[in-house]
Design a protein around this motif. Sequence first.
Motif, short mmCIF file in Angstrom:
data_model
loop_
_atom_site.label_atom_id
_atom_site.label_comp_id
_atom_site.label_asym_id
_atom_site.label_seq_id
_atom_site.Cartn_x
_atom_site.Cartn_y
_atom_site.Cartn_z
N UNK A 154 -9.63 -0.32 7.39
CA UNK A 154 -9.11 -0.59 6.16
C UNK A 154 -10.33 -0.72 4.88
N UNK A 155 -11.67 -0.06 5.16
CA UNK A 155 -12.40 0.04 4.04
C UNK A 155 -12.12 1.18 3.25
N UNK A 156 -11.60 1.79 3.96
CA UNK A 156 -10.91 3.82 3.01
C UNK A 156 -9.53 3.56 2.94
N UNK A 157 -8.72 1.97 3.17
CA UNK A 157 -7.31 1.93 2.57
C UNK A 157 -8.25 1.54 1.19
N UNK A 158 -8.99 0.49 1.36
CA UNK A 158 -9.34 0.30 -0.43
C UNK A 158 -9.61 1.48 -1.38
N UNK A 159 -10.55 2.18 -0.52
CA UNK A 159 -10.98 3.68 -0.85
C UNK A 159 -9.40 4.78 -1.97
N UNK A 208 -3.74 -13.96 -1.53
CA UNK A 208 -4.99 -12.56 -1.82
C UNK A 208 -4.09 -12.24 -0.71
N UNK A 209 -3.91 -12.28 0.33
CA UNK A 209 -2.88 -11.95 1.65
C UNK A 209 -1.54 -10.95 1.19
N UNK A 210 -0.71 -11.99 0.79
CA UNK A 210 0.18 -10.84 0.08
C UNK A 210 -0.11 -9.35 -0.72
N UNK A 211 -1.21 -9.64 -1.84
CA UNK A 211 -2.15 -8.64 -2.45
C UNK A 211 -2.34 -7.74 -0.99
N UNK A 212 -2.90 -7.75 -0.69
CA UNK A 212 -3.36 -7.28 0.92
C UNK A 212 -2.48 -6.44 1.24
N UNK A 213 -1.18 -7.10 1.50
CA UNK A 213 -0.52 -6.34 2.18
C UNK A 213 -0.09 -5.13 1.25
N UNK A 214 0.45 -5.86 -0.36
CA UNK A 214 0.74 -4.80 -0.79
C UNK A 214 -0.25 -3.70 -0.97
N UNK A 215 -1.46 -3.49 -0.83
CA UNK A 215 -2.23 -2.26 -0.58
C UNK A 215 -2.07 -2.15 0.19
N UNK A 216 -1.72 -2.04 1.54
CA UNK A 216 -1.35 -1.28 2.70
C UNK A 216 0.02 -0.37 2.27
N UNK A 217 1.00 -1.54 1.73
CA UNK A 217 1.70 -0.19 1.51
C UNK A 217 2.05 1.07 0.80
N UNK A 218 0.54 0.81 -0.12
CA UNK A 218 0.95 1.89 -1.33
C UNK A 218 0.26 2.52 -0.52
#
Length: 1246
Positions: free
Chosen positions: A265-270, A158-168
């Motif tokens: 982090x919250x706003x990055x998810x949204x 999940x940590x890697x997926x989260x890093x990809x979320x941040x990159x997107x």
Amino acid sequence: MAADQGGEALNYIRGFDRFILPDDTPNVEGPNFPISYGSASSYNFADREGYQTDFVDEAGTMARIDSMLERGTGFIALLYTYRSCSKSVPQVKSQDQENKVELYQNTFRVLEPQINKLKNLFSFVNECIDFLLEEFEKLAADSVGGKKSSGRTTSSSDTLIWKLVLLLDLLSKLDALKNMKGCNNDLSFYKRAYGFLRKNLEASGLTDQTLDNQEMYLFLANQNIITNTLKQKLPQVSRYTTVLVLILEHCLQRWTGNLFLYPEEKHALLRVIPFSIFLYDSQDPAAPNNAFKTKEFKVLDYARLLKRYPVLPLYGDMAMLSSSFIERCSNFDPKVWEKPYENERLNIEYCIINRLPVFRSLHDEYLADFSARITEVRRILRAGKMVSQKIARLLYGLILKGFRILSNMTSAVLEQAAWKFSNPYGDTPADRNPDDVIQYERVVRYNYDSRERYCLVEVIAKIKGLSQVMLRADSLLMEMMRRRVHDEMQQFVQSSLRDLVFHATKKKKLIRASLMQMRAMAADWLNGQEPKDPMVDGKKVTKKNPFKLQIPSRCAGPSPTQLQLLRCIISSLYSGDRKGKSKDLKPDHVALLKSFYERSFFYSYVLDFQGTLRGVTDLAMLWYREFYLELADADQFPIEMSLPWILADHILQTYAQNPAMVEFVLYPLDLYNDAAEVALRTLRQQFMYNEVEAEVNLVFDQLVYKLSETYFNHVKVQAASRLLDQEYRARLASTLPPGRLDIPRSRFEVLLRQRHCQLLGRSIDLSALVSQRMNYALRENLDYAITKFEAEPFSGIIELLESIKNVREMHRIMSINVTLDPFEVMLNDTADSSSLVSFHGRIILHAVFELINDVVPNMMYSSTTERFVRAPVQFGEDVERVPMPKIPPTHQFGTRTLNNAYATVFMRTKSFVGIPHFRALFDIVGIDRMGLVIAELVGHIRRQLENKAAPYITTLLDGMPEQTTLPRHSYGTAGVIGFFEAKLDPIVNYDGIQEVFQAFREIGNSLAIFTILDSLAHERATLGFTRLAPFVDASPLTNFGFNDEHLASTIAGIRSTIEATINTSLFSELPQDAIAAVRLYQFELNNASLTRYVLLDMAKGIDPHRNEWMGPPSENGLVSVDTSYELYRLWSALQFTFCLPPRGDAKFAPMDIFGDGFCFGGLALVYLMEQADLFNALDFAYHALNVDEASEAKASDEPSRYLLSRAAYVRSVNDGVLGMLRATAPLNTKVARDISPPADDSASFR
């Protein structure tokens, strides 16, 4: 030995907690983060090779992503803070321009660094897209064929997926920022300069940039090129939609599980959710994907989530519409995607004013709980005990709760700002031209009403205040938190995993290798050696095979790499097929792993306490305005448009309506600290910090000025309300709207005790700055009052006294909170009473000026009321005064209502000068400084006597009739009056008779002033004596005599009363000091009369004229009844003339012009000539009164009645004057003489 020394050093360090600072100021500002070493800082997985785990390769991938994120943050800063250089570059106006080559060379030299940065951005974007394609391909392969397809030994965490979320999220930000900034202008200038200089540049070895420049132009010119390029290239990856679904599910899982803490982090998810849906949706014939009809994920779940958040913070002052990506989808279906709520409901959702009650409740409850726990911990540590695991666990949960509360409030503030940016104020203020109102004013300055500003300030105050409280407990908590994390982690690795290892070993499960990797990587064994645990070998612990586990307790948390790798292993174990199932684990084992995985998510936040606290309270973006600067084509906006100053200024401007908010005025300024931190640490732009610093310098000056002004106005009203007569104030309040005359309550105490305000690393003594301004303001107020007095007649001294009393009361009130100069020093400095060249100040000099030039020559004295009133005819010269100053209402008595109330009081004393005015003069300058008044009045009397009165007396004596025998009573009243009018016709019709009256009036008015001063001086002496009498054994029944013994016994009695509670050594010298003080006071009790002193001085002035004014010796040796050569005869003639009605064209009689001062002046001269008795016996007016009183037939004609009434009044005045003169300056009593009767009646006619 070393350990003992270390423990001793720690004890010394802890001892600092017991010190109490002398300036224990209340906390009304944001946290001041110290410069410290961050033990929880990330090393970008640099130590990953030191751990034997299957996730080392994934850690390398995450390290690469972290590096990209760090570089991408730099490019975000580059784009957001980009300022076009081409605006300031001179342009070539024609091809024939002589310096064309030089201009192009300079243009190329200036723009080349900026264009290179943009080219680096272009390369970075391409690198990120290629990296994402590579990672998407690996993740897609994992989802299909596992390790054989992707080459990885494990599934991605999940940590890697989260890093990809941040990159997107990074790429979407870069795309939005590129769209916002006009970088193409610089590129166009650069291309033009390069095209002209191309041959020369290539000859110098520079490669051809034509193609690169063209690519750059397309990159900068095309909107949304980054996100569109990524979407176009993603179909190159087989099953890329599976990865996007994985990302969407991960975002939703994090959202529903609250697995985020920072607002970003919250706003990055949204933000990534709509971006991922946009990337998923496609109408490509080769790979059509309809995001609104797919069964791979439920689009409605995300639509409902984003329905509540149609507007999201993007960066700085930029907001993002969550529907912007959705509406760009090829298969967008409005029927499937739910529309956002209506604006009215969204306004309720976004505006924090509707969430303020919840925030208040959470904040207050948490603050009370946190403070109680911290107090308990301090008590335990002071007792030398260890904090229990139960309390440490409660504190750990309490810290996370505090982080969550702060994060929620910060998110709400940022989301409200984004909503305001997307919904600007539509109307135009009445005082502004619509064309002059720029867009930034509509979204900030006019977009928050008064209640919203108050609410925003309160929430900011709660965020900053709570974070300050938590930060102060950092040194106390972090040792316990590191120990808590260590112990919980070791309990899990060494104890909880034993059953899992036993199960995996016994059942020969593949997961045993992963479990042993966790133990090898994270276990902190006692004495550094792993014990021989039978359960590890698949054997049970029995009596024959015993085992006792001992877990060490240390104050050392895991490293970031260690924690992330451990969580990756746990995630891979319990997630299995990513649906929460694993064939190798029992359900309770899965629950155990999942529970620790979720708890360990927050370890990094707690260990990085200061960093987390800074992240959840960062409100820097409320200051930044680069997007709107670009729209307005402006270099910077004035501070009136800056939100921090808008909030602080609103508090000060509306203090009267909401005084409690003034305690929060420093919290909005903490936004500048956040902005400066971002400018230096995140944006890394010196010019941005310089702009923040410049605004802070201006804002803080304005703050101190407005705060001082508000505080001054408040204290002014407070002092004026207190000093206003209470009965008068109550009656006045009944006629006014409620609250107009209420004494306002002060809320400045906390703010004015601030001595260490932290702004941009500076420690500012706010109390000292306000003190300086208050010292100046009080002096200015005194100067206004004195200048106003100098522009007014002497009757204005009452207002001056009240103004000084008001300032004195203000000084007393202010001295409680700020440091001020002594009031007497202020008054003396302002009044110039402490000059090296003169001891006389402006007040006393103007008082003397007014008395000599206005009161004495132009006013009539009334002995009945003891007042001077303005004469209807003025004989003195016009008095030239300084212009009336323009005094602000706040420097009078604070408010218009109070100014009017005091003006009504002052109007009662403006029309006259009397005892209240001279008492006011005494109160202001003191009796010890009245010497100048006395000297000037005495000098004025002397000048009037020598230069005017004496010459007039000499002249008029020559004009007196030779004989002025008093007519018989048989003449009747009218006959007597007619006889005197005929006899005194030369005097009555004398051309200069008015000047004669004026001379005597000025002498008499001066004497009247002395009598008033005398009475006031004796009044003060009597009051002082009344206070002193009990100490010197004096009473009205006994003669006053100084008694040292009685005073000493009185002081001794006082000492004996208080010696039980107070150190009597402080009073050892009190009796001697009291005796000395009383002896000094004796002089004031026995002081001489001022009037007596003046009369004696007048007597000296009369001496040169005494023989002349006595006349020739009488023939009978006693008195000349018939002759008119004595002064008292002349004064009788003048007094008779004084009582006559108006003559000729005159509108006013002499008495109506000159008043009783005329009688004072003339009768004083007669008294000093020892002719008062003769005057009383032979006065012409008195004789007419006597005749009228003795006659049965009273005079009935109007002129006679007029004269008699005036003569009767004059006689009563004269009696009072003579009584005062005899009491004040008694003359030597003459020796009685024997007088023989005449021999015959013939002598009576001589």
